[in-house]
Motif scaffolding. Sequence first.
Motif, PDB file in Angstrom:
ATOM      1  N   ASN A   1     -42.851  11.840  52.853  1.00 40.29           N
ATOM      2  CA  ASN A   1     -42.469  12.805  53.892  1.00 40.29           C
ATOM      3  C   ASN A   1     -40.990  13.161  53.917  1.00 40.29           C
ATOM      4  N   LEU A   2     -40.262  12.816  52.846  1.00 39.47           N
ATOM      5  CA  LEU A   2     -38.859  13.212  52.719  1.00 39.47           C
ATOM      6  C   LEU A   2     -38.693  14.032  51.441  1.00 39.47           C
ATOM      7  N   PHE A   3     -37.831  15.037  51.487  1.00 36.78           N
ATOM      8  CA  PHE A   3     -37.660  15.965  50.359  1.00 36.78           C
ATOM      9  C   PHE A   3     -36.182  16.258  50.136  1.00 36.78           C
ATOM     10  N   ALA A   4     -35.814  16.451  48.882  1.00 34.82           N
ATOM     11  CA  ALA A   4     -34.455  16.871  48.521  1.00 34.82           C
ATOM     12  C   ALA A   4     -34.535  18.151  47.700  1.00 34.82           C
ATOM     13  N   TYR A   5     -33.779  19.169  48.106  1.00 37.35           N
ATOM     14  CA  TYR A   5     -33.754  20.437  47.382  1.00 37.35           C
ATOM     15  C   TYR A   5     -33.012  20.267  46.054  1.00 37.35           C
ATOM     16  N   PRO A   6     -33.579  20.695  44.924  1.00 40.25           N
ATOM     17  CA  PRO A   6     -32.849  20.641  43.653  1.00 40.25           C
ATOM     18  C   PRO A   6     -31.537  21.425  43.732  1.00 40.25           C
ATOM     19  N   ASN A   7     -30.486  20.822  43.231  1.00 41.66           N
ATOM     20  CA  ASN A   7     -29.118  21.366  43.296  1.00 41.66           C
ATOM     21  C   ASN A   7     -28.634  21.416  44.746  1.00 41.66           C
ATOM     22  N   GLY A   8     -29.406  22.050  45.621  1.00 40.86           N
ATOM     23  CA  GLY A   8     -29.274  21.798  47.049  1.00 40.86           C
ATOM     24  C   GLY A   8     -28.280  22.587  47.863  1.00 40.86           C
ATOM     25  N   LYS A   9     -27.667  23.626  47.302  1.00 37.40           N
ATOM     26  CA  LYS A   9     -26.719  24.410  48.093  1.00 37.40           C
ATOM     27  C   LYS A   9     -27.483  25.458  48.905  1.00 37.40           C
ATOM     28  N   PRO A  10     -27.366  25.428  50.239  1.00 38.25           N
ATOM     29  CA  PRO A  10     -28.082  26.401  51.075  1.00 38.25           C
ATOM     30  C   PRO A  10     -27.689  27.834  50.733  1.00 38.25           C
ATOM     31  N   ASN A  11     -28.693  28.703  50.707  1.00 38.08           N
ATOM     32  CA  ASN A  11     -28.549  30.145  50.455  1.00 38.08           C
ATOM     33  C   ASN A  11     -28.173  30.476  49.021  1.00 38.08           C
TER      34      ASN A  11
END
Length: 332
Positions: free
Chosen positions: A251-261
């Motif tokens: 139930n936890l996730f990390a966005y690849p590279n991760g910079k919003p927008n």
Amino acid sequence: MNILKTALQLASSAGGAKLSILIFHRVLPEPDPVFPDETDASHFNQMMGWIKTWFNVMPLDVAVDALKRRNLPARALAITFDDGYADNRKIALPILKRHDLSATFFIATGYLDGGRMWNDTVTEAIRGCQASHLELDDIEALAGSRLKTLPIESVSEKRTAIQTLLGQLKYLPANEREAASRSIADRCKVNLPDNLMMTSQQVVEMRRSGMSIGAHTVTHPILAKLQALDVRKEISECKQSLESILEEEINLFAYPNGKPNLDFQPKDAAIVKELGFKAAVTTAWGVTDSEGDLMQLPRFTPWDKSRLSFGTRLVRNILQHQKIKSSQLSSS
């Protein structure tokens, strides 16, 4: 209570308790001359000692629950790792256990059991290349970059070449990026490693050792570049794969590279929420409080080598959050 701990206490308590989240990728056994800023075992051990002295270190899922209940303790901090490198199991885990600390490891499941990420293909190819120059003029994906050749004889030249190529390839469509990295490896004539990432069994071992496991997509794409159906597939298949390996909910996730927008959009965060994740982390600097968006939790890691500089940057990161929040309140 030392000066840095006092400063962190004051910064963290101003305007309510805040959660700091640190992000790591690898912990190498020894310093790497090609990537001298990459964390090695000695420095990681040192950092964990500082962190344990200054913070209340919590598993990320526990910290998220505390945020929801508005009872987060002062100086709360969670430790996270992205991608699923094998040195997380071999090097980082024993150090974390030595300090009685927990961390969350976000796994890109497509690279488990012998896979290799495209950036590591480029890195290891150039690291092992015996040529003095790398010819690039016939690599289609780089045709618009004006890169024709890169010197790669010395360690510093290899470092510059790797950084240049990763920057040029990072935001290309996945198929072009993969093709270019394979072309670079082919002309370098290097036997590439197939043990950089964890095995499924090592993921199980991490969980049994008290660590938390989160999802990080299957192939680590730039989500903002994908259609919604492909975003959903990348995230849901990663979640399902990890749940099959561990026989428990993820139930936890990390966005690849991760910079919003840039690397992901609000529509992607909405999909993460729809798929049942209770929190997701970015790579935007900052901290979060009880009013923060659980689908976009900020993370960062100071790169400083000294205790004073490392701690001071952590304080500044917390104070920057308070400054931005105060500015938003005054303009509303």
